[in-house]
Design a protein around this motif. Structure first.
Motif, PDB file in Angstrom:
ATOM      1  N   VAL A   1      -2.398   2.269  -7.228  1.00 42.83           N
ATOM      2  CA  VAL A   1      -1.890   0.901  -7.208  1.00 42.83           C
ATOM      3  C   VAL A   1      -2.518   0.163  -6.022  1.00 42.83           C
ATOM      4  CG1 VAL A   1       0.187  -0.510  -6.810  1.00 42.83           C
ATOM      5  CG2 VAL A   1       0.302   1.482  -8.317  1.00 42.83           C
TER       6      VAL A   1
ATOM      7  N   PHE B   1      -2.093  -7.843  -7.004  1.00 39.86           N
ATOM      8  CA  PHE B   1      -1.500  -6.559  -7.377  1.00 39.86           C
ATOM      9  C   PHE B   1      -2.269  -6.011  -8.571  1.00 39.86           C
ATOM     10  CE2 PHE B   1       1.323  -4.399 -10.412  1.00 39.86           C
ATOM     11  CZ  PHE B   1       1.824  -3.360  -9.642  1.00 39.86           C
TER      12      PHE B   1
ATOM     13  N   ALA C   1      -2.100  -2.297 -11.056  1.00 46.30           N
ATOM     14  CA  ALA C   1      -1.634  -0.950 -11.369  1.00 46.30           C
ATOM     15  C   ALA C   1      -2.568  -0.385 -12.421  1.00 46.30           C
ATOM     16  CB  ALA C   1      -0.195  -0.982 -11.885  1.00 46.30           C
TER      17      ALA C   1
ATOM     18  N   ARG D   1       7.698  -5.141  -9.128  1.00 45.25           N
ATOM     19  CA  ARG D   1       6.917  -4.235  -8.299  1.00 45.25           C
ATOM     20  C   ARG D   1       6.495  -4.924  -7.008  1.00 45.25           C
ATOM     21  NH1 ARG D   1       4.796  -0.124 -11.886  1.00 45.25           N
ATOM     22  NH2 ARG D   1       3.587   0.760 -10.166  1.00 45.25           N
TER      23      ARG D   1
ATOM     24  N   PHE E   1       7.637  -4.039  -3.028  1.00 42.34           N
ATOM     25  CA  PHE E   1       6.753  -3.862  -1.883  1.00 42.34           C
ATOM     26  C   PHE E   1       7.212  -4.736  -0.717  1.00 42.34           C
ATOM     27  CE2 PHE E   1       3.256  -2.319  -4.803  1.00 42.34           C
ATOM     28  CZ  PHE E   1       3.138  -1.079  -4.205  1.00 42.34           C
TER      29      PHE E   1
ATOM     30  N   ASP F   1       6.593   2.512  -7.415  1.00 47.67           N
ATOM     31  CA  ASP F   1       5.256   2.115  -6.977  1.00 47.67           C
ATOM     32  C   ASP F   1       4.476   3.251  -6.322  1.00 47.67           C
ATOM     33  OD1 ASP F   1       6.854  -0.893  -6.187  1.00 47.67           O
ATOM     34  OD2 ASP F   1       5.404  -0.674  -7.791  1.00 47.67           O
TER      35      ASP F   1
END
Length: 447
Positions: free
Chosen positions: A42, A274, A276, A289, A293, A364
């Motif tokens: 990630v 971001f 993933a 997500r 963070f 995450d």
């Protein structure tokens, strides 16, 4: 789009040629150990940098362009000084500035990228503040504000060229559009001279000025584009990407025909990015997500591998969802001794109970206790025997773990498995990292 798109890839062929290097599981020197699963990883960055010369920027892989060339106005400068990190609306952002006085020599563009090509399938997400008007000077410029992924074009009509334009916003039109228009484009290939293009695109003929959530999912032969959680385009077929790409943001002028005198200054602000890898998230999941963070105080994390055979981290359970992690060998659970959640408390196995000291959340790429401590490799060590403990969540690679389909609980930084030390079958047996060999004392499941 009546007019052919002016491509950025003359630059990309030079700037995005960093060799792709992935995380590879560490191998033992003894005979035929099993290869540890490689987590896909990630990326999250909220651009908390002091300036374009902040050493952390380069350490984390970001490149600010200064080389000449396309796309955009011939003779324009790509200036490092056009990238800055001010606070906007309460958050530090990456600001890309473009300026022009109506001449090529008086025009400057901005670009920043992660040029090591690790990015392919999965979810891409950025929050961007687009602008309909310059912050100073006359309006009317044909400016392009962007977020995209790209590979080099090796030669004209390269059959494995790949590019995904998540957003190319033209506030004053261009490429045949006469008003504010946002484009999403999925490229098969092109030829620069004479211009030939082979691409699929969607567009929205409206203003998107202000903060916008720009997202795409890439999976199963289909690219789905979203603006503010709304699906705006679905592409696929031969246009689906064929190789790893870099991640890029830039702002540049298509041409100078719209300029009306003086010097105009344009800003594009990016709150965060971001990604993933090999995970398909909904817009709500991606937002959650990012929020997780930030709630944990994580400003940056990046363990994305270039290895496309990687194992994606499991999608975390809904907020508040917890699970025990049990050994397939002796059916004991990973346990925080005596509910002692102090930093550096080593974890062990114990008979499974319903106690909160055995409840974990997969969030995450981390494995967290209910009070937000993370499973952690002591001192970020990578050697056999490194202690496994809990520690305040900090976004480091020492706190990244993936539970693979094969039952390996792997720390990707070390490429080693969480292991019950010395094959101790008793309550209180401590956990450490060890070279993955497929042993029963390295196999785990949710329970």
């Amino acid at each position: 789009m009546a007019h052919a798109l002016i491509r950025r890839t003359l630059h990309a062929a030079a700037a995005a040629v960093v060799a792709a290097t992935g995380l590879v599981a560490a191998g033992a020197t003894t005979a035929t150990p099993a290869r540890a699963a490689v987590t896909c990883g990630v990326l999250f960055d909220d651009f908390s940098y002091a300036s374009a010369s902040d050493p952390a920027l380069a350490q984390r892989g970001w490149h600010i362009r200064t080389s000449a060339g396309g796309p955009g106005v011939p003779g324009a400068t790509w200036s490092a000084g056009n990238v800055s990190f001010p606070t906007v609306d309460g958050q530090t952002v990456a600001r890309l500035q473009a300026t022009t006085n109506g001449t090529g020599a008086g025009t400057t563009h901005a670009e920043m990228s992660l040029p090591d090509r690790r990015f392919f399938e999965g979810t891409y997400f950025a929050r961007i503040k687009f602008a309909d008007t310059p912050v100073s000077g006359n309006d009317g410029d044909l400016v392009n504000q962007t977020f995209y992924t790209i590979s080099p074009l090796r030669y004209a009509m390269d059959p494995i060229y790949s590019e995904l334009d998540f957003s190319e916003y033209l506030p004053n039109g261009g490429w045949g559009a006469t008003g504010p228009t946002n484009f999403q484009t999925t490229w098969y290939t092109y030829q620069p001279d004479p211009w030939v293009q082979d691409r699929q695109y969607s567009s929205q003929s409206r203003s998107i000025a202000g903060w916008r959530d720009v997202m795409a999912t890439v999976s199963g032969g289909e690219v789905r584009y979203y603006i503010d959680g709304q699906l705006v385009g679905t592409h696929g077929g031969k246009f689906y990407p064929r190789q790893n790409m870099s991640i890029d943001f830039n702002q540049w002028f298509i041409d100078l025909t719209g300029h009306s005198g003086g010097t105009s200054v344009w800003h594009e602000n990016v709150d965060y990015v971001f990604h993933a890898k090999k995970q398909v998230l909904t817009p709500a999941q991606a937002t959650a997500r990012v929020n997780a963070f930030r709630a944990a105080g994580t400003r940056h994390t990046d363990n994305v591998t270039a290895d496309n055979s990687c194992t994606p981290a499991e999608t975390p359970p809904p907020a508040g969802g917890t699970t025990r992690i049990a050994s397939n060998w002796n059916n004991k659970c990973i346990d925080v001794p005596n509910w002692n959640f102090a930093d550096r408390q080593r974890v062990h196995v114990w008979d499974c109970t319903d106690g909160t000291n055995q409840k974990w959340q997969f969030v995450d790429g981390t494995v967290r206790t209910e009070n937000n401590k993370c499973l952690d490799v002591a001192d970020a060590a990578t050697h056999d025997g490194a202690a496994v403990q809990i520690y305040t969540c900090n976004g480091t690679a020492a706190q990244q773990f993936v539970l693979s389909a094969a039952g390996d609980l792997v720390n990707p930084q070390a490429g080693k498995c969480v292991d019950i030390a010395e094959w101790n079958p008793d309550n209180g047996a401590v956990l450490h990292l060890w070279t993955c060999v497929g042993g029963a004392n390295q196999k785990w499941r949710r329970a």
